[in-house]
Design a protein around this motif. Sequence first.
Motif, PDB file in Angstrom:
ATOM      1  N   THR A 110       0.834  -1.212   0.000  1.00  0.00           N
ATOM      2  CA  THR A 110       0.000   0.000   0.000  1.00  0.00           C
ATOM      3  C   THR A 110       0.861   1.252   0.000  1.00  0.00           C
ATOM      4  OG1 THR A 110      -1.781  -1.150   1.147  1.00  0.00           O
ATOM      5  CG2 THR A 110      -1.783   1.265   1.278  1.00  0.00           C
ATOM      6  N   TRP A 111       1.872   1.288   0.881  1.00  0.00           N
ATOM      7  CA  TRP A 111       2.757   2.458   0.934  1.00  0.00           C
ATOM      8  C   TRP A 111       3.575   2.591  -0.348  1.00  0.00           C
ATOM      9  CZ3 TRP A 111       1.619   6.328   3.729  1.00  0.00           C
ATOM     10  CH2 TRP A 111       1.030   6.172   4.973  1.00  0.00           C
ATOM     11  N   LEU A 112       3.924   1.470  -0.984  1.00  0.00           N
ATOM     12  CA  LEU A 112       4.642   1.526  -2.267  1.00  0.00           C
ATOM     13  C   LEU A 112       3.771   2.205  -3.321  1.00  0.00           C
ATOM     14  CD1 LEU A 112       6.997   0.703  -4.159  1.00  0.00           C
ATOM     15  CD2 LEU A 112       5.742  -1.424  -4.566  1.00  0.00           C
ATOM     16  N   ILE A 113       2.528   1.773  -3.416  1.00  0.00           N
ATOM     17  CA  ILE A 113       1.619   2.357  -4.404  1.00  0.00           C
ATOM     18  C   ILE A 113       1.402   3.843  -4.125  1.00  0.00           C
ATOM     19  CG2 ILE A 113      -0.785   2.326  -5.233  1.00  0.00           C
ATOM     20  CD1 ILE A 113      -0.635  -0.798  -4.740  1.00  0.00           C
ATOM     21  N   LEU A 114       1.142   4.184  -2.863  1.00  0.00           N
ATOM     22  CA  LEU A 114       0.942   5.599  -2.507  1.00  0.00           C
ATOM     23  C   LEU A 114       2.204   6.422  -2.767  1.00  0.00           C
ATOM     24  CD1 LEU A 114      -1.080   5.214   0.820  1.00  0.00           C
ATOM     25  CD2 LEU A 114      -1.939   6.022  -1.401  1.00  0.00           C
ATOM     26  N   GLY A 115       3.363   5.854  -2.455  1.00  0.00           N
ATOM     27  CA  GLY A 115       4.621   6.562  -2.681  1.00  0.00           C
ATOM     28  C   GLY A 115       4.882   6.825  -4.155  1.00  0.00           C
ATOM     29  N   LEU A 116       4.620   5.832  -4.987  1.00  0.00           N
ATOM     30  CA  LEU A 116       4.817   6.014  -6.429  1.00  0.00           C
ATOM     31  C   LEU A 116       3.822   7.022  -6.997  1.00  0.00           C
ATOM     32  CD1 LEU A 116       5.535   2.313  -7.464  1.00  0.00           C
ATOM     33  CD2 LEU A 116       7.184   4.180  -7.153  1.00  0.00           C
ATOM     34  N   ILE A 117       2.580   6.936  -6.550  1.00  0.00           N
ATOM     35  CA  ILE A 117       1.568   7.897  -7.000  1.00  0.00           C
ATOM     36  C   ILE A 117       1.950   9.312  -6.575  1.00  0.00           C
ATOM     37  CG2 ILE A 117      -0.820   8.668  -6.614  1.00  0.00           C
ATOM     38  CD1 ILE A 117      -1.609   5.672  -6.559  1.00  0.00           C
ATOM     39  N   SER A 118       2.453   9.464  -5.346  1.00  0.00           N
ATOM     40  CA  SER A 118       2.811  10.809  -4.864  1.00  0.00           C
ATOM     41  C   SER A 118       3.967  11.402  -5.672  1.00  0.00           C
ATOM     42  CB  SER A 118       3.144  10.785  -3.378  1.00  0.00           C
ATOM     43  OG  SER A 118       4.379  10.141  -3.150  1.00  0.00           O
ATOM     44  N   GLY A 119       4.889  10.560  -6.128  1.00  0.00           N
ATOM     45  CA  GLY A 119       5.981  11.055  -6.961  1.00  0.00           C
ATOM     46  C   GLY A 119       5.482  11.573  -8.297  1.00  0.00           C
ATOM     47  N   VAL A 120       4.584  10.835  -8.916  1.00  0.00           N
ATOM     48  CA  VAL A 120       3.998  11.259 -10.187  1.00  0.00           C
ATOM     49  C   VAL A 120       3.139  12.505  -9.965  1.00  0.00           C
ATOM     50  CG1 VAL A 120       2.383  10.614 -12.028  1.00  0.00           C
ATOM     51  CG2 VAL A 120       4.065   8.952 -11.185  1.00  0.00           C
ATOM     52  N   PHE A 121       2.353  12.499  -8.881  1.00  0.00           N
ATOM     53  CA  PHE A 121       1.504  13.653  -8.573  1.00  0.00           C
ATOM     54  C   PHE A 121       2.340  14.913  -8.399  1.00  0.00           C
ATOM     55  CE2 PHE A 121      -0.506  16.480  -5.464  1.00  0.00           C
ATOM     56  CZ  PHE A 121      -1.668  16.791  -6.156  1.00  0.00           C
ATOM     57  N   MET A 134       7.186   8.184   2.034  1.00  0.00           N
ATOM     58  CA  MET A 134       6.327   7.006   1.939  1.00  0.00           C
ATOM     59  C   MET A 134       7.124   5.750   1.609  1.00  0.00           C
ATOM     60  SD  MET A 134       2.807   8.160   0.183  1.00  0.00           S
ATOM     61  CE  MET A 134       2.269   9.843   0.269  1.00  0.00           C
ATOM     62  N   LEU A 135       8.089   5.876   0.715  1.00  0.00           N
ATOM     63  CA  LEU A 135       8.870   4.703   0.344  1.00  0.00           C
ATOM     64  C   LEU A 135       9.780   4.249   1.485  1.00  0.00           C
ATOM     65  CD1 LEU A 135       9.751   5.420  -3.396  1.00  0.00           C
ATOM     66  CD2 LEU A 135       7.923   4.001  -2.461  1.00  0.00           C
ATOM     67  N   THR A 136      10.382   5.193   2.180  1.00  0.00           N
ATOM     68  CA  THR A 136      11.289   4.818   3.267  1.00  0.00           C
ATOM     69  C   THR A 136      10.528   4.389   4.518  1.00  0.00           C
ATOM     70  OG1 THR A 136      12.917   6.389   2.430  1.00  0.00           O
ATOM     71  CG2 THR A 136      13.226   5.603   4.674  1.00  0.00           C
ATOM     72  N   LEU A 137       9.662   5.266   5.006  1.00  0.00           N
ATOM     73  CA  LEU A 137       8.955   4.976   6.256  1.00  0.00           C
ATOM     74  C   LEU A 137       7.805   3.989   6.074  1.00  0.00           C
ATOM     75  CD1 LEU A 137       8.867   8.567   7.775  1.00  0.00           C
ATOM     76  CD2 LEU A 137      10.424   6.694   8.346  1.00  0.00           C
ATOM     77  N   GLY A 138       7.285   3.879   4.874  1.00  0.00           N
ATOM     78  CA  GLY A 138       6.192   2.957   4.617  1.00  0.00           C
ATOM     79  C   GLY A 138       6.667   1.614   4.104  1.00  0.00           C
ATOM     80  N   VAL A 139       7.385   1.619   3.002  1.00  0.00           N
ATOM     81  CA  VAL A 139       7.776   0.360   2.371  1.00  0.00           C
ATOM     82  C   VAL A 139       8.946  -0.301   3.093  1.00  0.00           C
ATOM     83  CG1 VAL A 139       8.584  -0.725   0.240  1.00  0.00           C
ATOM     84  CG2 VAL A 139       6.968   1.178   0.129  1.00  0.00           C
ATOM     85  N   ILE A 140      10.037   0.412   3.235  1.00  0.00           N
ATOM     86  CA  ILE A 140      11.255  -0.201   3.789  1.00  0.00           C
ATOM     87  C   ILE A 140      11.046  -0.655   5.233  1.00  0.00           C
ATOM     88  CG2 ILE A 140      13.667   0.224   4.413  1.00  0.00           C
ATOM     89  CD1 ILE A 140      13.870   1.886   1.824  1.00  0.00           C
ATOM     90  N   VAL A 141      10.405   0.164   6.050  1.00  0.00           N
ATOM     91  CA  VAL A 141      10.177  -0.227   7.450  1.00  0.00           C
ATOM     92  C   VAL A 141       9.328  -1.502   7.526  1.00  0.00           C
ATOM     93  CG1 VAL A 141       8.992   0.436   9.587  1.00  0.00           C
ATOM     94  CG2 VAL A 141      10.548   2.046   8.474  1.00  0.00           C
ATOM     95  N   HIS A 142       8.273  -1.589   6.718  1.00  0.00           N
ATOM     96  CA  HIS A 142       7.428  -2.782   6.775  1.00  0.00           C
ATOM     97  C   HIS A 142       8.145  -4.018   6.230  1.00  0.00           C
ATOM     98  CE1 HIS A 142       4.306   0.279   7.423  1.00  0.00           C
ATOM     99  NE2 HIS A 142       3.801  -0.667   8.195  1.00  0.00           N
ATOM    100  N   LEU A 143       8.969  -3.849   5.207  1.00  0.00           N
ATOM    101  CA  LEU A 143       9.743  -4.984   4.706  1.00  0.00           C
ATOM    102  C   LEU A 143      10.772  -5.445   5.736  1.00  0.00           C
ATOM    103  CD1 LEU A 143      10.237  -4.074   0.937  1.00  0.00           C
ATOM    104  CD2 LEU A 143       8.639  -5.724   1.930  1.00  0.00           C
ATOM    105  N   LEU A 144      11.376  -4.491   6.452  1.00  0.00           N
ATOM    106  CA  LEU A 144      12.310  -4.854   7.525  1.00  0.00           C
ATOM    107  C   LEU A 144      11.590  -5.605   8.641  1.00  0.00           C
ATOM    108  CD1 LEU A 144      14.553  -1.680   7.805  1.00  0.00           C
ATOM    109  CD2 LEU A 144      15.271  -3.968   7.099  1.00  0.00           C
ATOM    110  N   LEU A 145      10.408  -5.138   9.000  1.00  0.00           N
ATOM    111  CA  LEU A 145       9.628  -5.834  10.021  1.00  0.00           C
ATOM    112  C   LEU A 145       9.260  -7.244   9.566  1.00  0.00           C
ATOM    113  CD1 LEU A 145       7.246  -3.004  11.277  1.00  0.00           C
ATOM    114  CD2 LEU A 145       9.134  -4.068  12.534  1.00  0.00           C
ATOM    115  N   LEU A 146       8.949  -7.380   8.300  1.00  0.00           N
ATOM    116  CA  LEU A 146       8.628  -8.698   7.745  1.00  0.00           C
ATOM    117  C   LEU A 146       9.830  -9.637   7.878  1.00  0.00           C
ATOM    118  CD1 LEU A 146       6.272 -10.102   6.306  1.00  0.00           C
ATOM    119  CD2 LEU A 146       7.188  -9.271   4.158  1.00  0.00           C
TER     120      LEU A 146
END
Length: 148
Positions: free
Chosen positions: A10-21, A44-56
């Motif tokens: 979810t954070w990946l999608i939002l992060g990519l959309i925010s970059g284009v936006f 979004m990519l750092t605090l959303g995607v990377i943090v959740h992947l690290l937790l995983l």
Amino acid sequence: MKTLYHLALTWLILGLISGVFYREWTKLAGFEGATQLSTLHTHMLTLGVIVHLLLLALDRGFALTAHRLFSASVWVYNGGLALTVILMTVRGLVQVDGGEPPLPDAAISGMAGLGHIVLAVGLGMLFKVLGDQLRRQKSSSAAMSSSR
């Protein structure tokens, strides 16, 4: 574990959309200055995607999801991140528009500060969970060693 994957996605999608936006909105507005919108993508990519992947990944080794506080800590963290990102978006849109903000600037800063505080509380809770699981794993392996 599936929740962590879905949050990262979810954070990946939002992060990519925010970059284009950011790119398209500033181009459309003819804006060439500094704006908070430019940092949304990386937040979004750092605090959303990377943090959740690290937790995983950490969950595989330390069974974080087995801890009673884990789920709450993830949702507190995500709430803080969402509040922070929303306020960054509001500030960025006002910067690009150049108009009057919907709230006084101090209110936007104050709510963004609350978002950061909630984010920090969520991180603190996550570190509590990790510390507890590290201690549990250490005592479990010590008990196994002494029984041999």
